[in-house]
Design a protein around this motif. Sequence first.
Motif, PDB file in Angstrom:
ATOM      1  N   TYR A  77     -26.780   1.120  12.650  1.00  0.00           N
ATOM      2  CA  TYR A  77     -26.185   1.926  13.831  1.00  0.00           C
ATOM      3  C   TYR A  77     -24.846   1.429  14.218  1.00  0.00           C
ATOM      4  N   HIS A  78     -23.958   1.928  13.842  1.00  0.00           N
ATOM      5  CA  HIS A  78     -22.506   1.694  14.254  1.00  0.00           C
ATOM      6  C   HIS A  78     -21.923   2.599  15.257  1.00  0.00           C
ATOM      7  N   ASP A  79     -22.573   3.165  16.019  1.00  0.00           N
ATOM      8  CA  ASP A  79     -22.113   3.970  17.092  1.00  0.00           C
ATOM      9  C   ASP A  79     -22.285   5.421  16.864  1.00  0.00           C
ATOM     10  N   ASP A  80     -23.082   5.842  15.513  1.00  0.00           N
ATOM     11  CA  ASP A  80     -22.745   7.181  15.221  1.00  0.00           C
ATOM     12  C   ASP A  80     -24.160   8.086  15.314  1.00  0.00           C
ATOM     13  N   LEU A  81     -24.472   8.187  16.393  1.00  0.00           N
ATOM     14  CA  LEU A  81     -25.720   8.849  16.703  1.00  0.00           C
ATOM     15  C   LEU A  81     -25.567  10.287  16.244  1.00  0.00           C
ATOM     16  N   PRO A  82     -26.368  10.913  15.273  1.00  0.00           N
ATOM     17  CA  PRO A  82     -26.448  12.376  15.103  1.00  0.00           C
ATOM     18  C   PRO A  82     -26.438  13.043  16.314  1.00  0.00           C
ATOM     19  N   GLN A  83     -25.425  14.145  16.196  1.00  0.00           N
ATOM     20  CA  GLN A  83     -25.205  15.049  17.388  1.00  0.00           C
ATOM     21  C   GLN A  83     -26.487  15.657  17.702  1.00  0.00           C
ATOM     22  N   THR A  84     -27.527  16.192  16.533  1.00  0.00           N
ATOM     23  CA  THR A  84     -28.436  16.872  16.908  1.00  0.00           C
ATOM     24  C   THR A  84     -29.458  16.142  17.911  1.00  0.00           C
ATOM     25  N   LEU A  85     -29.640  14.938  17.761  1.00  0.00           N
ATOM     26  CA  LEU A  85     -30.315  13.946  18.872  1.00  0.00           C
ATOM     27  C   LEU A  85     -30.072  13.965  20.150  1.00  0.00           C
ATOM     28  N   GLU A  86     -28.543  13.710  20.096  1.00  0.00           N
ATOM     29  CA  GLU A  86     -27.675  13.762  21.563  1.00  0.00           C
ATOM     30  C   GLU A  86     -27.972  15.207  22.078  1.00  0.00           C
ATOM     31  N   ASP A  87     -27.900  16.463  21.406  1.00  0.00           N
ATOM     32  CA  ASP A  87     -27.989  17.595  22.032  1.00  0.00           C
ATOM     33  C   ASP A  87     -29.523  17.814  22.564  1.00  0.00           C
ATOM     34  N   GLU A  88     -30.472  17.516  21.922  1.00  0.00           N
ATOM     35  CA  GLU A  88     -32.052  17.646  22.036  1.00  0.00           C
ATOM     36  C   GLU A  88     -32.525  16.817  23.289  1.00  0.00           C
ATOM     37  N   TYR A  89     -32.272  15.470  23.309  1.00  0.00           N
ATOM     38  CA  TYR A  89     -32.847  14.610  24.417  1.00  0.00           C
ATOM     39  C   TYR A  89     -31.817  13.681  24.843  1.00  0.00           C
ATOM     40  N   GLY A  90     -30.510  13.733  24.702  1.00  0.00           N
ATOM     41  CA  GLY A  90     -29.721  12.709  25.127  1.00  0.00           C
ATOM     42  C   GLY A  90     -29.612  11.404  24.686  1.00  0.00           C
ATOM     43  N   GLY A  91     -29.747  11.312  23.514  1.00  0.00           N
ATOM     44  CA  GLY A  91     -29.701  10.232  22.542  1.00  0.00           C
ATOM     45  C   GLY A  91     -30.549   8.898  23.271  1.00  0.00           C
ATOM     46  N   TRP A  92     -29.885   8.006  23.483  1.00  0.00           N
ATOM     47  CA  TRP A  92     -30.283   6.795  24.051  1.00  0.00           C
ATOM     48  C   TRP A  92     -30.793   6.518  25.330  1.00  0.00           C
ATOM     49  N   PHE A  93     -30.470   7.752  26.079  1.00  0.00           N
ATOM     50  CA  PHE A  93     -31.015   7.860  27.332  1.00  0.00           C
ATOM     51  C   PHE A  93     -32.775   8.169  27.488  1.00  0.00           C
ATOM     52  N   ASP A  94     -33.232   8.566  26.043  1.00  0.00           N
ATOM     53  CA  ASP A  94     -34.733   8.880  26.139  1.00  0.00           C
ATOM     54  C   ASP A  94     -35.267   8.091  24.998  1.00  0.00           C
ATOM     55  N   ARG A  95     -36.567   7.703  25.516  1.00  0.00           N
ATOM     56  CA  ARG A  95     -37.452   6.867  24.610  1.00  0.00           C
ATOM     57  C   ARG A  95     -37.986   7.434  23.355  1.00  0.00           C
ATOM     58  N   LYS A  96     -37.444   8.680  23.166  1.00  0.00           N
ATOM     59  CA  LYS A  96     -37.894   9.332  22.151  1.00  0.00           C
ATOM     60  C   LYS A  96     -37.141   8.914  20.979  1.00  0.00           C
ATOM     61  N   ILE A  97     -35.984   7.973  21.174  1.00  0.00           N
ATOM     62  CA  ILE A  97     -35.121   7.683  20.241  1.00  0.00           C
ATOM     63  C   ILE A  97     -35.717   6.457  19.523  1.00  0.00           C
ATOM     64  N   ILE A  98     -36.603   5.719  20.190  1.00  0.00           N
ATOM     65  CA  ILE A  98     -37.169   4.626  19.448  1.00  0.00           C
ATOM     66  C   ILE A  98     -37.987   4.925  18.321  1.00  0.00           C
ATOM     67  N   ASP A  99     -38.753   5.867  18.238  1.00  0.00           N
ATOM     68  CA  ASP A  99     -39.589   6.498  17.247  1.00  0.00           C
ATOM     69  C   ASP A  99     -38.432   6.911  16.160  1.00  0.00           C
ATOM     70  N   ASP A 100     -37.534   7.717  16.528  1.00  0.00           N
ATOM     71  CA  ASP A 100     -36.651   8.393  15.812  1.00  0.00           C
ATOM     72  C   ASP A 100     -35.646   7.488  14.731  1.00  0.00           C
ATOM     73  N   PHE A 101     -35.463   6.387  15.520  1.00  0.00           N
ATOM     74  CA  PHE A 101     -34.590   5.361  15.024  1.00  0.00           C
ATOM     75  C   PHE A 101     -35.364   4.341  13.927  1.00  0.00           C
ATOM     76  N   THR A 102     -36.549   4.304  14.401  1.00  0.00           N
ATOM     77  CA  THR A 102     -37.415   3.410  13.679  1.00  0.00           C
ATOM     78  C   THR A 102     -38.016   3.954  12.281  1.00  0.00           C
ATOM     79  N   ALA A 103     -38.043   5.419  12.327  1.00  0.00           N
ATOM     80  CA  ALA A 103     -38.335   6.450  11.174  1.00  0.00           C
ATOM     81  C   ALA A 103     -37.057   6.225  10.169  1.00  0.00           C
ATOM     82  N   PHE A 104     -35.900   6.348  10.819  1.00  0.00           N
ATOM     83  CA  PHE A 104     -34.656   6.139  10.092  1.00  0.00           C
ATOM     84  C   PHE A 104     -34.519   4.648   9.218  1.00  0.00           C
ATOM     85  N   ALA A 105     -34.849   3.737  10.150  1.00  0.00           N
ATOM     86  CA  ALA A 105     -34.752   2.237   9.635  1.00  0.00           C
ATOM     87  C   ALA A 105     -35.809   2.416   8.284  1.00  0.00           C
TER      88      ALA A 105
END
Length: 492
Positions: free
Chosen positions: A141-169
């Motif tokens: 991750y070099h600063d380029d969060l998918p806009q869909t996740l930013e729109d859905e739940y605010g990206g890094w503000f929400d713990r949902k990103i932990i599961d989404d990022f781990t699945a991407f990794a």
Amino acid sequence: MEHILFLFTIFLSFAFSTRCNDVYTYSKKDFPEGFVFGSAVSAYQWEGAADEDERKPSIWDTIFHSRKGPTGDVACDGYHKYKEDVRLMYDMGLDAFRLSISWSRLIPSGRGPVNPKGLRFYKNLLDELKSHGIEPHVTLYHDDLPQTLEDEYGGWFDRKIIDDFTAFADVCFREFGNTVKFWSTINEPNMLAFGGSGLGIKLPTPQTNSYRGNSSTNQYIALHNMLLTHASTASLYKKKYKDKQNGSVGITCFTYWMVPFTSSKEDEMATQRAKDFFLGSVLHPLVFGDYPGSVKRIVGKRLPSFSKEESDLVKNSSDFIGVIHYTIMYIAHLTSSTDQDFVSDMNASLIPFGNSTLVKYDVLPWGLEGVLAYIKENYGNPPVYILENGQSSNHSSSLNDVGRVEYLHAYIGAVLNSVRNGSDTRGYFQWSFMDLFEFLDPNYTYGLYYVNFSDPELKRSPKTSALWYSAFLNGTTSSSHELKNSGSFSAL
């Protein structure tokens, strides 16, 4: 003739320099066996092809399109020109190359189906590097969060990103892990979380993209979620892939070296607070499982806390630390502030050192030595890779970038000094391999290779720094004595 002119130019640049009198007193051979030298880019700044082959927008796309200025839509067109670029890396003699994976190219919606065209591009790029003997170091991750996740739940503000990022990794480890042995999870989480807070830097981060809730709390929430995401990703790799792939997972930290603005006790205390906040907020949890005591005391309930399970997960979750360093900051005690944010919390002002600016830096290699010594002395001397270090120059200036050569020579020497003083630093990556799309100021670029952005073919041309770095990597500029007596000068 090109090499003769190159060496003569280098000689003159140092002959008239007042900053670096002891030139060419080391060579690549002076570094430990296995020490790697490389260069770096990031996906958005290099790839281009922003709307090709099913890629969807990231927050970079959204922000730069909203500013109605230059964008990374084309960038260096690395997406189509990667074979040419890898050949340049090979010809230069790079041991390694740092790149990043565009999440929104590989998994366009942030979660769900993998994009086969994006998958093929990264496999082809990684195979091209390996076939040329260049070790890929990959940042997920070099600063380029998918806009869909930013729109859905605010990206890094929400713990949902932990599961989404781990699945991407998980996809990256599964698909690329037989080739990639060095993974960095998140690029400079401290700058991503705090970069918009009085530091004078505008990044596509929670600070400049959108706020949801209390801004003085969200900075710490974003950082906390990044640390938990890193730990989750590292845990996945160790459980599922490490025995088979034998790779390493680390995280990066943006590092100013910080010195008191005056000799006053107040400035000295402010400098330590700044180190605790800016460096310790990332490094302390990785080593000790919690934030520094000063940060916890000052921020109080606005700072998220680690549960026992989370603390155990974060502690020792990095196989290495990726250091990103460019310059030094003075630190002055902040006498008053009406804001409640990161800068006012640490009660310190960051002031550029000397003539340094946000895009142009003085040659201050002792700052990098300070950072590496601080990590060694305070955080158990972990393995370190310098994953970004470089100097900018005006993109419209000539290819004769002797100032960049002076900078690189001084800072590589600082790394060698640090290694000799016991730092477990294992690699150095110059930023950047070629002129990229630069978001701070597109007029100032960091490349060893000049990219003609006005040319439809985006022609790459080596600068003086590219020739110098190549000579260093190939062991042909080892000492001032050898340089002056090589015959290159007598031939002129």
